[in-house]
Design a protein around this motif. Structure first.
Motif, PDB file in Angstrom:
ATOM      1  N   PHE A   1       0.845  -1.031   0.119  1.00  0.00           N
ATOM      2  CA  PHE A   1      -0.018  -0.155   0.081  1.00  0.00           C
ATOM      3  C   PHE A   1       0.919   1.342  -0.038  1.00  0.00           C
ATOM      4  O   PHE A   1       2.022   1.158   0.183  1.00  0.00           O
ATOM      5  N   LEU A   2       0.270   2.323  -0.372  1.00  0.00           N
ATOM      6  CA  LEU A   2       0.907   3.673  -0.378  1.00  0.00           C
ATOM      7  C   LEU A   2      -0.016   4.713   0.328  1.00  0.00           C
ATOM      8  O   LEU A   2      -1.255   4.435   0.447  1.00  0.00           O
ATOM      9  N   TYR A   3       0.615   5.687   0.821  1.00  0.00           N
ATOM     10  CA  TYR A   3      -0.146   6.971   1.262  1.00  0.00           C
ATOM     11  C   TYR A   3       0.422   8.094   0.765  1.00  0.00           C
ATOM     12  O   TYR A   3       1.618   8.360   0.392  1.00  0.00           O
ATOM     13  N   SER A   4      -0.589   8.956   0.496  1.00  0.00           N
ATOM     14  CA  SER A   4      -0.020  10.512   0.172  1.00  0.00           C
ATOM     15  C   SER A   4      -0.752  11.541   0.681  1.00  0.00           C
ATOM     16  O   SER A   4      -2.181  11.301   0.813  1.00  0.00           O
ATOM     17  N   PHE A   5      -0.451  12.666   0.695  1.00  0.00           N
ATOM     18  CA  PHE A   5      -1.218  13.984   1.144  1.00  0.00           C
ATOM     19  C   PHE A   5      -1.310  14.631  -0.454  1.00  0.00           C
ATOM     20  O   PHE A   5      -0.381  14.871  -1.134  1.00  0.00           O
ATOM     21  N   LEU A   6      -2.854  14.383  -0.930  1.00  0.00           N
ATOM     22  CA  LEU A   6      -2.797  14.962  -2.183  1.00  0.00           C
ATOM     23  C   LEU A   6      -2.795  16.616  -2.356  1.00  0.00           C
ATOM     24  O   LEU A   6      -2.578  17.289  -3.273  1.00  0.00           O
ATOM     25  N   ASP A   7      -3.215  17.088  -1.221  1.00  0.00           N
ATOM     26  CA  ASP A   7      -3.113  18.521  -0.872  1.00  0.00           C
ATOM     27  C   ASP A   7      -2.877  18.620   0.751  1.00  0.00           C
ATOM     28  O   ASP A   7      -2.898  17.708   1.398  1.00  0.00           O
ATOM     29  N   ARG A   8      -2.896  19.845   1.162  1.00  0.00           N
ATOM     30  CA  ARG A   8      -2.807  20.023   2.595  1.00  0.00           C
ATOM     31  C   ARG A   8      -4.057  19.448   3.619  1.00  0.00           C
ATOM     32  O   ARG A   8      -3.980  19.491   4.687  1.00  0.00           O
ATOM     33  N   GLU A   9      -5.090  19.178   2.714  1.00  0.00           N
ATOM     34  CA  GLU A   9      -6.430  18.735   3.530  1.00  0.00           C
ATOM     35  C   GLU A   9      -6.755  17.245   3.141  1.00  0.00           C
ATOM     36  O   GLU A   9      -7.829  17.139   3.892  1.00  0.00           O
ATOM     37  N   THR A  10      -6.024  16.558   2.329  1.00  0.00           N
ATOM     38  CA  THR A  10      -6.606  15.380   1.776  1.00  0.00           C
ATOM     39  C   THR A  10      -5.406  14.347   2.151  1.00  0.00           C
ATOM     40  O   THR A  10      -4.468  14.414   1.246  1.00  0.00           O
ATOM     41  N   LEU A  11      -5.639  13.308   2.669  1.00  0.00           N
ATOM     42  CA  LEU A  11      -4.809  12.281   3.044  1.00  0.00           C
ATOM     43  C   LEU A  11      -5.358  11.002   2.258  1.00  0.00           C
ATOM     44  O   LEU A  11      -6.604  10.492   2.670  1.00  0.00           O
ATOM     45  N   VAL A  12      -4.608  10.040   1.371  1.00  0.00           N
ATOM     46  CA  VAL A  12      -5.166   9.000   1.010  1.00  0.00           C
ATOM     47  C   VAL A  12      -4.302   7.852   1.034  1.00  0.00           C
ATOM     48  O   VAL A  12      -2.877   7.802   1.051  1.00  0.00           O
ATOM     49  N   PHE A  13      -4.989   6.731   1.376  1.00  0.00           N
ATOM     50  CA  PHE A  13      -4.279   5.398   1.463  1.00  0.00           C
ATOM     51  C   PHE A  13      -4.513   4.555   0.157  1.00  0.00           C
ATOM     52  O   PHE A  13      -5.977   4.313   0.002  1.00  0.00           O
ATOM     53  N   ALA A  14      -4.083   3.885  -0.446  1.00  0.00           N
ATOM     54  CA  ALA A  14      -4.460   3.063  -1.747  1.00  0.00           C
ATOM     55  C   ALA A  14      -3.451   1.817  -1.820  1.00  0.00           C
ATOM     56  O   ALA A  14      -2.432   1.744  -1.102  1.00  0.00           O
ATOM     57  N   ASP A  15      -3.927   0.573  -2.278  1.00  0.00           N
ATOM     58  CA  ASP A  15      -3.182  -0.653  -2.225  1.00  0.00           C
ATOM     59  C   ASP A  15      -2.615  -0.855  -3.326  1.00  0.00           C
ATOM     60  O   ASP A  15      -1.897  -1.609  -3.465  1.00  0.00           O
ATOM     61  N   GLY A  16      -2.815   0.211  -4.225  1.00  0.00           N
ATOM     62  CA  GLY A  16      -1.855  -0.091  -5.542  1.00  0.00           C
ATOM     63  C   GLY A  16      -2.015   1.336  -6.395  1.00  0.00           C
ATOM     64  O   GLY A  16      -2.623   2.358  -6.054  1.00  0.00           O
ATOM     65  N   GLU A  17      -1.027   1.553  -7.211  1.00  0.00           N
ATOM     66  CA  GLU A  17      -0.711   2.779  -8.237  1.00  0.00           C
ATOM     67  C   GLU A  17      -2.121   3.088  -9.060  1.00  0.00           C
ATOM     68  O   GLU A  17      -2.393   4.144  -9.199  1.00  0.00           O
ATOM     69  N   ASP A  18      -2.591   1.974  -9.453  1.00  0.00           N
ATOM     70  CA  ASP A  18      -3.941   2.324 -10.286  1.00  0.00           C
ATOM     71  C   ASP A  18      -5.014   2.737  -9.657  1.00  0.00           C
ATOM     72  O   ASP A  18      -5.646   3.646 -10.002  1.00  0.00           O
ATOM     73  N   THR A  19      -5.228   2.398  -8.530  1.00  0.00           N
ATOM     74  CA  THR A  19      -6.508   2.831  -7.574  1.00  0.00           C
ATOM     75  C   THR A  19      -5.989   4.247  -7.180  1.00  0.00           C
ATOM     76  O   THR A  19      -6.776   5.447  -7.189  1.00  0.00           O
ATOM     77  N   PHE A  20      -4.682   4.428  -6.756  1.00  0.00           N
ATOM     78  CA  PHE A  20      -4.301   6.113  -6.366  1.00  0.00           C
ATOM     79  C   PHE A  20      -4.340   6.721  -7.627  1.00  0.00           C
ATOM     80  O   PHE A  20      -4.887   7.982  -7.295  1.00  0.00           O
ATOM     81  N   ARG A  21      -3.929   6.280  -8.726  1.00  0.00           N
ATOM     82  CA  ARG A  21      -4.185   7.185  -9.776  1.00  0.00           C
ATOM     83  C   ARG A  21      -5.518   7.639 -10.308  1.00  0.00           C
ATOM     84  O   ARG A  21      -5.883   8.688 -10.511  1.00  0.00           O
ATOM     85  N   GLU A  22      -6.489   6.688 -10.013  1.00  0.00           N
ATOM     86  CA  GLU A  22      -7.887   6.969 -10.166  1.00  0.00           C
ATOM     87  C   GLU A  22      -8.357   7.907  -9.299  1.00  0.00           C
ATOM     88  O   GLU A  22      -9.185   8.909  -9.570  1.00  0.00           O
ATOM     89  N   ILE A  23      -7.995   7.921  -7.995  1.00  0.00           N
ATOM     90  CA  ILE A  23      -8.275   8.969  -6.887  1.00  0.00           C
ATOM     91  C   ILE A  23      -7.996  10.216  -7.246  1.00  0.00           C
ATOM     92  O   ILE A  23      -8.656  11.061  -7.132  1.00  0.00           O
ATOM     93  N   VAL A  24      -6.697  10.322  -7.682  1.00  0.00           N
ATOM     94  CA  VAL A  24      -6.205  11.871  -7.974  1.00  0.00           C
ATOM     95  C   VAL A  24      -6.660  12.132  -9.049  1.00  0.00           C
ATOM     96  O   VAL A  24      -7.090  13.174  -9.327  1.00  0.00           O
ATOM     97  N   ASP A  25      -6.959  11.465 -10.375  1.00  0.00           N
ATOM     98  CA  ASP A  25      -7.791  11.837 -11.385  1.00  0.00           C
ATOM     99  C   ASP A  25      -9.189  12.406 -11.195  1.00  0.00           C
ATOM    100  O   ASP A  25      -9.712  13.438 -11.610  1.00  0.00           O
TER     101      ASP A  25
END
Length: 117
Positions: A84-108
């Motif tokens: 899994f990975l985690y990232s702050f998309l901005d200063r107000e949003t923290l995301v955890f995802a189990d893969g790059e594909d899911t993470f990319r979809e959330i970012v998009d």
């Protein structure tokens, strides 16, 4: 440092792929706490993100990863597969995802949601 409300979801892509989205109350506190939590985070979140294909996690240190021009922190299993990975998309949003594909979809989707119309 996190707001009470959060989102747990499943992205149906190559199976059911879990993700979490949190809003932060304080980016500075949340960021510091995330780095401090990393040594134990794999124990706490592995059951949520592990699949039947996941190998054990022997090295519990996170590595930097860039996905969609977004800095992320990633945990890999003993065979080098992303758990899994985690990232702050901005200063107000923290995301955890189990893969790059899911993470990319959330970012998009977040990008489209905030795009000028």
């Amino acid at each position: 440092a996190l707001a009470d409300d959060f989102m747990f979801g499943v992205h149906v892509f190559d199976g059911n792929r879990p993700f979490l989205v949190f809003k932060t109350r304080s980016f500075e506190v949340a960021f510091g706490n995330m780095l401090g939590w990393e040594p134990d985070m794999s124990f706490d979140l592995f059951p949520l993100f592990a699949t039947e294909k996941s190998a054990p996690v022997t090295d519990r240190s996170f590595r930097d990863l860039i996905v969609r021009n977004t800095d992320a922190r990633a945990l890999y299993d003993s065979e080098g597969n992303l758990v899994f990975l985690y990232s702050f998309l901005d200063r107000e949003t923290l995301v955890f995802a189990d893969g790059e594909d899911t993470f990319r979809e959330i970012v998009d989707r977040k990008t489209r949601l905030h795009a000028p119309r």
